[in-house]
Write an enzyme that holds these catalytic residues in place. Structure first.
Site, mmCIF file in Angstrom:
data_model
loop_
_atom_site.group_PDB
_atom_site.id
_atom_site.type_symbol
_atom_site.label_atom_id
_atom_site.label_comp_id
_atom_site.label_asym_id
_atom_site.label_seq_id
_atom_site.Cartn_x
_atom_site.Cartn_y
_atom_site.Cartn_z
ATOM 1 C CB ALA A 22 -2.802 1.489 1.716
ATOM 2 C CG ASN A 98 -1.389 -1.428 -4.672
ATOM 3 O OD1 ASN A 98 -2.635 -1.900 -5.539
ATOM 4 N ND2 ASN A 98 -1.857 -0.077 -4.114
ATOM 5 C CE1 TYR A 169 0.715 0.846 -14.426
ATOM 6 C CE2 TYR A 169 0.105 0.230 -15.811
ATOM 7 C CZ TYR A 169 0.013 0.547 -14.854
ATOM 8 O OH TYR A 169 -1.178 -0.657 -13.724
ATOM 9 C CB ALA A 171 8.636 -1.882 -19.366
ATOM 10 C CB ILE A 202 -9.675 -2.090 -11.141
ATOM 11 C CG1 ILE A 202 -9.148 -3.187 -11.463
ATOM 12 C CG2 ILE A 202 -10.155 -1.991 -9.713
ATOM 13 C CD1 ILE A 202 -9.447 -4.889 -10.816
HETATM 14 P P1 NAD Z 1 -4.742 4.789 -7.691
HETATM 15 O O1 NAD Z 1 -3.268 5.523 -8.545
HETATM 16 O O2 NAD Z 1 -5.555 5.298 -7.782
HETATM 17 O O3 NAD Z 1 -3.393 5.009 -5.942
HETATM 18 C C1 NAD Z 1 -1.878 4.651 -6.324
HETATM 19 C C2 NAD Z 1 -2.173 4.926 -4.695
HETATM 20 O O4 NAD Z 1 -0.265 4.375 -4.710
HETATM 21 C C3 NAD Z 1 -1.779 6.100 -4.416
HETATM 22 O O5 NAD Z 1 -2.722 6.451 -3.573
HETATM 23 C C4 NAD Z 1 -0.689 6.770 -4.216
HETATM 24 O O6 NAD Z 1 -0.285 7.963 -3.802
HETATM 25 C C5 NAD Z 1 0.424 6.146 -4.119
HETATM 26 N N1 NAD Z 1 1.609 5.978 -4.400
HETATM 27 C C6 NAD Z 1 2.232 6.563 -5.395
HETATM 28 N N2 NAD Z 1 3.605 6.548 -5.307
HETATM 29 C C7 NAD Z 1 4.100 6.660 -4.569
HETATM 30 C C8 NAD Z 1 5.194 6.023 -3.721
HETATM 31 N N3 NAD Z 1 6.425 6.734 -5.104
HETATM 32 N N4 NAD Z 1 5.441 5.736 -2.417
HETATM 33 C C9 NAD Z 1 4.320 5.386 -2.243
HETATM 34 N N5 NAD Z 1 2.850 5.727 -2.462
HETATM 35 C C10 NAD Z 1 2.460 5.468 -3.779
HETATM 36 O O7 NAD Z 1 -3.433 3.346 -7.993
HETATM 37 P P2 NAD Z 1 -4.674 1.674 -7.809
HETATM 38 O O8 NAD Z 1 -5.902 2.012 -9.639
HETATM 39 O O9 NAD Z 1 -4.997 1.665 -7.511
HETATM 40 O O10 NAD Z 1 -4.047 1.269 -8.511
HETATM 41 C C11 NAD Z 1 -3.244 -0.170 -7.341
HETATM 42 C C12 NAD Z 1 -2.680 -0.787 -8.249
HETATM 43 O O11 NAD Z 1 -3.099 -1.924 -9.038
HETATM 44 C C13 NAD Z 1 -1.341 -0.206 -9.057
HETATM 45 O O12 NAD Z 1 -0.169 -1.622 -9.012
HETATM 46 C C14 NAD Z 1 -1.954 -0.296 -9.939
HETATM 47 O O13 NAD Z 1 -0.727 0.200 -11.356
HETATM 48 C C15 NAD Z 1 -2.654 -1.656 -10.235
HETATM 49 N N6 NAD Z 1 -3.420 -1.492 -11.329
HETATM 50 C C16 NAD Z 1 -4.469 -0.766 -11.402
HETATM 51 C C17 NAD Z 1 -5.323 -0.922 -13.174
HETATM 52 C C18 NAD Z 1 -6.421 -0.114 -12.630
HETATM 53 O O14 NAD Z 1 -7.533 -0.342 -13.392
HETATM 54 N N7 NAD Z 1 -7.050 0.540 -11.528
HETATM 55 C C19 NAD Z 1 -5.132 -2.142 -13.329
HETATM 56 C C20 NAD Z 1 -4.717 -2.538 -13.677
HETATM 57 C C21 NAD Z 1 -3.172 -2.231 -12.820
#
Ligand code: NAD
Length: 262
Positions: A22, A98, A169, A171, A202
């Site tokens: 978050a 998330n 990813y 999977a 996103i």
């Molecule tokens: P992001 O990389 O901007 O943020 C991810 C956050 O997770 C970061 O703050 C990071 O520090 C934290 N994190 C990573 N490993 C961690 C761990 N081991 N313990 C605790 N925190 C941890 O990613 P985002 O784009 O905001 O994506 C959020 C979610 O949405 C993810 O599940 C991602 O797979 C999914 N998603 C994103 C997109 C996109 O286009 N951005 C598309 C589909 C799905």
């Protein structure tokens, strides 16, 4: 441009939520929305500096915010996190899984032939095993309260092919939807729902890990002709976390501007 969303300041009043990953991006958007809608929210992340920055920019006037540094792939840290949130808020009603990683190498995924076993395991641990650990840590309170909401943030990459992210990813994201379905059956009679949200592209730091050309090509093929915003995903999570979604469980909700339809 996305149109600005509407929210109810009392929708989640009295609820206590955990949102992992978050500190930025979609997770921060989800935390902000749940806070605005009245929930107390624990922002869980392993990046302490980003958490501090996120905390200083949170909306005022909604629920209480709590920052918890935790690596969600580690069982001991997850257990400790759940204890800390329960102590601070008195319980956990909503869990949003998330946090995730999507490793790139010079802006490109590693193919199955290129990826190391270490990278494979790390992605599965952070993206999928974390959701199993967090659900196990948060479920006892939900079972006792006979009410709970678990939302796994999956991905379009777990629903269809992806040229951008690696097989590990995809999977892990398919696994999150499957975990939601199985767990939904196990806890449905206890007033707990478990669903997945599958975002398309996103606009977040994760989306910036590939080149602007790749992103531009992708954007041109989205029916609504834009990338999503964190709040597009947060609005779907907010619905699934609400009382109104009590008859929705084991579902995967696509939030992708029409980029993938079945
Ligand atoms: P992001 O990389 O901007 O943020 C991810 C956050 O997770 C970061 O703050 C990071 O520090 C934290 N994190 C990573 N490993 C961690 C761990 N081991 N313990 C605790 N925190 C941890 O990613 P985002 O784009 O905001 O994506 C959020 C979610 O949405 C993810 O599940 C991602 O797979 C999914 N998603 C994103 C997109 C996109 O286009 N951005 C598309 C589909 C799905």
């Amino acid at each position: 441009m996305a149109t600005p969303g509407c929210f109810s300041p009392v929708l989640h009043a009295g609820r206590r939520a955990v949102v992992t990953g978050a500190a930025r991006g979609i997770g921060l958007g989800i935390a902000q929305r749940l806070l605005r809608e009245g929930a107390d929210v624990a922002l869980v992340d392993l990046d302490r500096a980003a958490l501090d920055e996120a905390l200083s920019g949170l909306p005022q006037g909604g629920g209480r915010a709590l920052a918890v540094v935790c690596d969600v792939s580690r069982e001991d840290e997850v257990q400790q996190m759940a204890r800390r949130v329960t102590q601070a808020f008195g319980g956990i009603d909503i869990l949003v899984n998330n946090a995730a990683i999507s490793p790139k190498h010079q802006g490109r995924k590693a193919t199955v032939a290129q990826a190391t076993l270490q990278e494979w395991r790390q992605v599965l641990d952070v993206n999928l095993t974390s959701a199993f650990l967090c659900a196990r840590a948060c479920l006892p309170g939900m079972v006792e309260a006979r009410w709970g909401r678990i939302v796994n943030i999956a991905s379009q990459a777990g629903r269809t092919r992806s040229e951008i992210s690696g097989a590990h990813y995809g999977a892990s994201k398919a696994g999150l939807a499957s975990l939601a379905r199985t767990l939904a059956c196990e806890v449905g009679e206890l007033g707990i729902t478990v669903n997945a949200v599958a975002p398309g592209r996103i606009d977040t730091p994760m989306a910036q890990t590939v080149s602007p050309e790749v992103n531009e090509r992708y954007r041109a093929n989205i029916p609504v002709r834009r990338f999503g915003t964190p709040d597009d995903v947060a609005a779907a999570v907010s619905y699934l976390a609400s009382v109104d979604a009590g008859f929705v469980t084991g579902a995967t909700l696509d939030v992708n501007g029409g980029a993938f339809m079945i």
